[in-house]
Design a protein around this motif. Structure first.
Motif, PDB file in Angstrom:
ATOM      1  N   ILE A 115       0.838  -1.200   0.000  1.00 23.07           N
ATOM      2  CA  ILE A 115       0.000   0.000   0.000  1.00 23.07           C
ATOM      3  C   ILE A 115       0.870   1.246   0.000  1.00 23.07           C
ATOM      4  O   ILE A 115       0.608   2.213  -0.736  1.00 23.07           O
ATOM      5  N   ALA A 116       1.913   1.234   0.818  1.00 19.74           N
ATOM      6  CA  ALA A 116       2.825   2.380   0.861  1.00 19.74           C
ATOM      7  C   ALA A 116       3.469   2.619  -0.503  1.00 19.74           C
ATOM      8  O   ALA A 116       3.639   3.771  -0.929  1.00 19.74           O
ATOM      9  N   TYR A 117       3.811   1.554  -1.191  1.00 19.79           N
ATOM     10  CA  TYR A 117       4.372   1.698  -2.535  1.00 19.79           C
ATOM     11  C   TYR A 117       3.391   2.414  -3.465  1.00 19.79           C
ATOM     12  O   TYR A 117       3.765   3.344  -4.198  1.00 19.79           O
ATOM     13  N   LEU A 118       2.145   2.003  -3.428  1.00 18.44           N
ATOM     14  CA  LEU A 118       1.154   2.619  -4.307  1.00 18.44           C
ATOM     15  C   LEU A 118       0.886   4.074  -3.923  1.00 18.44           C
ATOM     16  O   LEU A 118       0.635   4.918  -4.786  1.00 18.44           O
ATOM     17  N   VAL A 119       0.941   4.371  -2.643  1.00 19.80           N
ATOM     18  CA  VAL A 119       0.765   5.753  -2.180  1.00 19.80           C
ATOM     19  C   VAL A 119       1.940   6.620  -2.616  1.00 19.80           C
ATOM     20  O   VAL A 119       1.765   7.757  -3.067  1.00 19.80           O
ATOM     21  N   GLU A 120       3.132   6.082  -2.496  1.00 20.36           N
ATOM     22  CA  GLU A 120       4.346   6.891  -2.669  1.00 20.36           C
ATOM     23  C   GLU A 120       4.842   6.986  -4.099  1.00 20.36           C
ATOM     24  O   GLU A 120       5.597   7.897  -4.429  1.00 20.36           O
ATOM     25  N   THR A 121       4.425   6.070  -4.960  1.00 18.76           N
ATOM     26  CA  THR A 121       4.968   6.042  -6.323  1.00 18.76           C
ATOM     27  C   THR A 121       4.058   6.827  -7.251  1.00 18.76           C
ATOM     28  O   THR A 121       3.003   6.342  -7.684  1.00 18.76           O
ATOM     29  N   GLY A 122       4.473   8.033  -7.574  1.00 22.68           N
ATOM     30  CA  GLY A 122       3.618   8.970  -8.293  1.00 22.68           C
ATOM     31  C   GLY A 122       3.410   8.667  -9.756  1.00 22.68           C
ATOM     32  O   GLY A 122       2.648   9.364 -10.431  1.00 22.68           O
ATOM     33  N   TYR A 123       4.073   7.640 -10.276  1.00 23.14           N
ATOM     34  CA  TYR A 123       3.926   7.308 -11.693  1.00 23.14           C
ATOM     35  C   TYR A 123       3.226   5.966 -11.873  1.00 23.14           C
ATOM     36  O   TYR A 123       3.353   5.321 -12.904  1.00 23.14           O
ATOM     37  N   THR A 124       2.482   5.547 -10.856  1.00 27.33           N
ATOM     38  CA  THR A 124       1.760   4.279 -10.918  1.00 27.33           C
ATOM     39  C   THR A 124       0.270   4.530 -10.779  1.00 27.33           C
ATOM     40  O   THR A 124      -0.179   5.100  -9.789  1.00 27.33           O
ATOM     41  N   THR A 125      -0.488   4.127 -11.781  1.00 24.51           N
ATOM     42  CA  THR A 125      -1.939   4.241 -11.718  1.00 24.51           C
ATOM     43  C   THR A 125      -2.567   3.149 -12.577  1.00 24.51           C
ATOM     44  O   THR A 125      -1.947   2.630 -13.505  1.00 24.51           O
ATOM     45  N   GLY A 126      -3.796   2.783 -12.236  1.00 27.23           N
ATOM     46  CA  GLY A 126      -4.486   1.734 -12.962  1.00 27.23           C
ATOM     47  C   GLY A 126      -3.938   0.344 -12.695  1.00 27.23           C
ATOM     48  O   GLY A 126      -4.189  -0.585 -13.458  1.00 27.23           O
ATOM     49  N   THR A 127      -3.227   0.179 -11.578  1.00 26.79           N
ATOM     50  CA  THR A 127      -2.528  -1.067 -11.274  1.00 26.79           C
ATOM     51  C   THR A 127      -3.207  -1.829 -10.150  1.00 26.79           C
ATOM     52  O   THR A 127      -3.602  -1.239  -9.143  1.00 26.79           O
ATOM     53  N   VAL A 128      -3.314  -3.140 -10.300  1.00 23.89           N
ATOM     54  CA  VAL A 128      -3.725  -4.024  -9.213  1.00 23.89           C
ATOM     55  C   VAL A 128      -2.480  -4.811  -8.797  1.00 23.89           C
ATOM     56  O   VAL A 128      -1.969  -5.625  -9.566  1.00 23.89           O
ATOM     57  N   LEU A 129      -1.988  -4.539  -7.607  1.00 28.71           N
ATOM     58  CA  LEU A 129      -0.739  -5.128  -7.128  1.00 28.71           C
ATOM     59  C   LEU A 129      -1.055  -6.354  -6.268  1.00 28.71           C
ATOM     60  O   LEU A 129      -1.642  -6.231  -5.191  1.00 28.71           O
ATOM     61  N   THR A 130      -0.675  -7.526  -6.750  1.00 28.10           N
ATOM     62  CA  THR A 130      -0.961  -8.779  -6.043  1.00 28.10           C
ATOM     63  C   THR A 130       0.128  -9.081  -5.027  1.00 28.10           C
ATOM     64  O   THR A 130       1.321  -9.025  -5.340  1.00 28.10           O
ATOM     65  N   VAL A 131      -0.294  -9.408  -3.804  1.00 25.72           N
ATOM     66  CA  VAL A 131       0.631  -9.746  -2.719  1.00 25.72           C
ATOM     67  C   VAL A 131       0.161 -11.082  -2.143  1.00 25.72           C
ATOM     68  O   VAL A 131      -0.590 -11.131  -1.175  1.00 25.72           O
ATOM     69  N   ASP A 132       0.596 -12.190  -2.764  1.00 28.35           N
ATOM     70  CA  ASP A 132       0.028 -13.487  -2.408  1.00 28.35           C
ATOM     71  C   ASP A 132       1.069 -14.560  -2.134  1.00 28.35           C
ATOM     72  O   ASP A 132       0.746 -15.742  -2.067  1.00 28.35           O
ATOM     73  N   GLY A 133       2.338 -14.167  -1.981  1.00 31.74           N
ATOM     74  CA  GLY A 133       3.369 -15.169  -1.695  1.00 31.74           C
ATOM     75  C   GLY A 133       3.669 -16.093  -2.849  1.00 31.74           C
ATOM     76  O   GLY A 133       4.286 -17.140  -2.680  1.00 31.74           O
ATOM     77  N   GLY A 134       3.222 -15.719  -4.050  1.00 33.78           N
ATOM     78  CA  GLY A 134       3.478 -16.540  -5.213  1.00 33.78           C
ATOM     79  C   GLY A 134       2.622 -17.790  -5.302  1.00 33.78           C
ATOM     80  O   GLY A 134       3.010 -18.774  -5.924  1.00 33.78           O
ATOM     81  N   VAL A 135       1.411 -17.724  -4.714  1.00 32.91           N
ATOM     82  CA  VAL A 135       0.566 -18.922  -4.742  1.00 32.91           C
ATOM     83  C   VAL A 135       0.202 -19.320  -6.162  1.00 32.91           C
ATOM     84  O   VAL A 135       0.087 -20.519  -6.482  1.00 32.91           O
ATOM     85  N   ARG A 136       0.107 -18.363  -7.063  1.00 33.65           N
ATOM     86  CA  ARG A 136      -0.240 -18.673  -8.440  1.00 33.65           C
ATOM     87  C   ARG A 136       0.910 -19.360  -9.172  1.00 33.65           C
ATOM     88  O   ARG A 136       0.721 -19.976 -10.214  1.00 33.65           O
TER      89      ARG A 136
END
Length: 239
Positions: A212-233
Motif C-alpha cells: 500500500i505504501a508503494y502505491l501511495v508513494e509512487t507517483g507514476y503508478t496508476t491503474g494497477t492491481v498489485l498482487t501480494v500473495d506469496g506466489g501462490v499462483r
C-alpha cells in the motif's frame, strides 16, 4: 507540511498496519472504524501522527461528513470488508451474497465517491481487494465475484479520475483476525495455505502495508492491481 492520509477501515489488520507504516514515514494518518473502543486502541498504536473518526463506510452521509470534517487529504486507502460470501456455491444464499456486496464493493464505492471532494487533485486512491478475484479455488466464487468487481473498476477509474491515481492491492491469505471464526481449525487452515504458496508462508499485515505504501508513494503508478500473495499462483510451475 506532511501529507495527510485517510484509511477507511484502519482499526485492525491490514488497515492498521498500513496506518502505522504511513505514519512512520512522516505522514498524518486518519483512520476510521465502526467501533469506538477499537478506534481508540488503533490511534494509540499509530502514535502521535494518528487520529480517528467513527464512521460506517456503507453510509454515504457518514462518509460525506467524514471528509468534510477532515478537509483536504493527499491519499485515501479503502480497506473495508465483510465476512460473508464464502462457502460452497451450491449453498451460497442470495442474502449472503448481497451482504458481501454491501459490506465490501458498495462500501468501497461509497467511500471513494465521498473522498473525491477532499482528495488532492493529483492524490491517490487505493482500494484493497483480495487475490480470490483471480484465483481458482473451491468455495470462493462469491468472494471472487466481489473482489473481481473491485479490481475491474481500477483501470477505468484511473482514466476517468486522472490526475488522481487509482490503484488496488490484492492480498492473498494474510494472518489477521478475519480467520478467527475458524476457531480451533484456524492454524491448521493457515498452515495448509502456507504450503500452497511459493514462499512457504502466509502473509502478514505488514507485507500488505508495504505494498500500500508503494502505491501511495509512487507517483507514476496508476491503474494497477498489485498482487501480494506469496506466489501462490506460481506454485504448480515451481514444484
Amino acid at each position: 507540511m506532511s501529507e495527510r492520509v485517510v484509511i477507511v477501515g484502519g482499526t485492525s489488520g491490514i488497515g492498521l498496519a498500513a496506518a502505522v507504516r504511513l505514519a512512520a514515514s512522516g505522514r498524518e494518518v486518519v483512520v476510521t472504524g465502526r467501533t469506538p473502543e477499537r478506534l481508540e486502541r488503533a490511534v494509540k498504536e499509530i502514535g502521535e501522527r494518528g487520529s480517528g473518526a467513527v464512521a460506517d463506510a456503507r453510509d454515504p452521509e457518514a462518509m460525506r461528513n467524514l471528509f468534510a470534517e477532515v478537509g483536504q487529504v493527499d491519499h485515501v486507502v479503502i480497506n473495508v470488508s465483510g465476512r460473508k460470501g464464502g462457502g460452497p456455491f451450491r449453498s451460497l444464499s442470495p442474502d449472503d451474497l448481497r451482504s458481501a456486496l454491501d459490506d465490501k464493493l458498495v462500501a468501497q464505492v461509497v467511500a471513494a465517491q465521498a473522498a473525491l471532494a477532499a482528495l488532492r487533485r493529483d492524490g491517490s486512491l487505493t482500494f484493497v481487494s483480495a487475490a480470490s478475484a483471480n484465483g481458482a479455488m473451491a468455495e470462493v466464487a462469491g468472494l471472487a465475484a466481489v473482489n473481481g468487481a473491485i479490481e475491474s473498476m481500477v483501470p477505468g477509474l484511473a482514466v476517468e479520475l486522472a490526475p488522481v491515481r487509482v490503484n488496488a492491492v490484492s492480498p492473498g491469505v494474510i494472518d489477521t483476525e478475519w480467520w478467527d471464526g475458524l476457531g480451533d481449525d484456524r492454524q491448521g487452515m493457515l498452515d495448509a495455505f502456507a504450503a500452497a504458496t511459493t514462499l512457504g508462508r502466509v502473509g502478514t499485515p505488514t507485507d500488505v502495508a508495504n505494498a500500500i505504501a508503494y502505491l501511495v508513494e509512487t507517483g507514476y503508478t496508476t491503474g494497477t492491481v498489485l498482487t501480494v500473495d506469496g506466489g501462490v499462483r506460481l506454485k504448480p510451475s515451481a514444484a
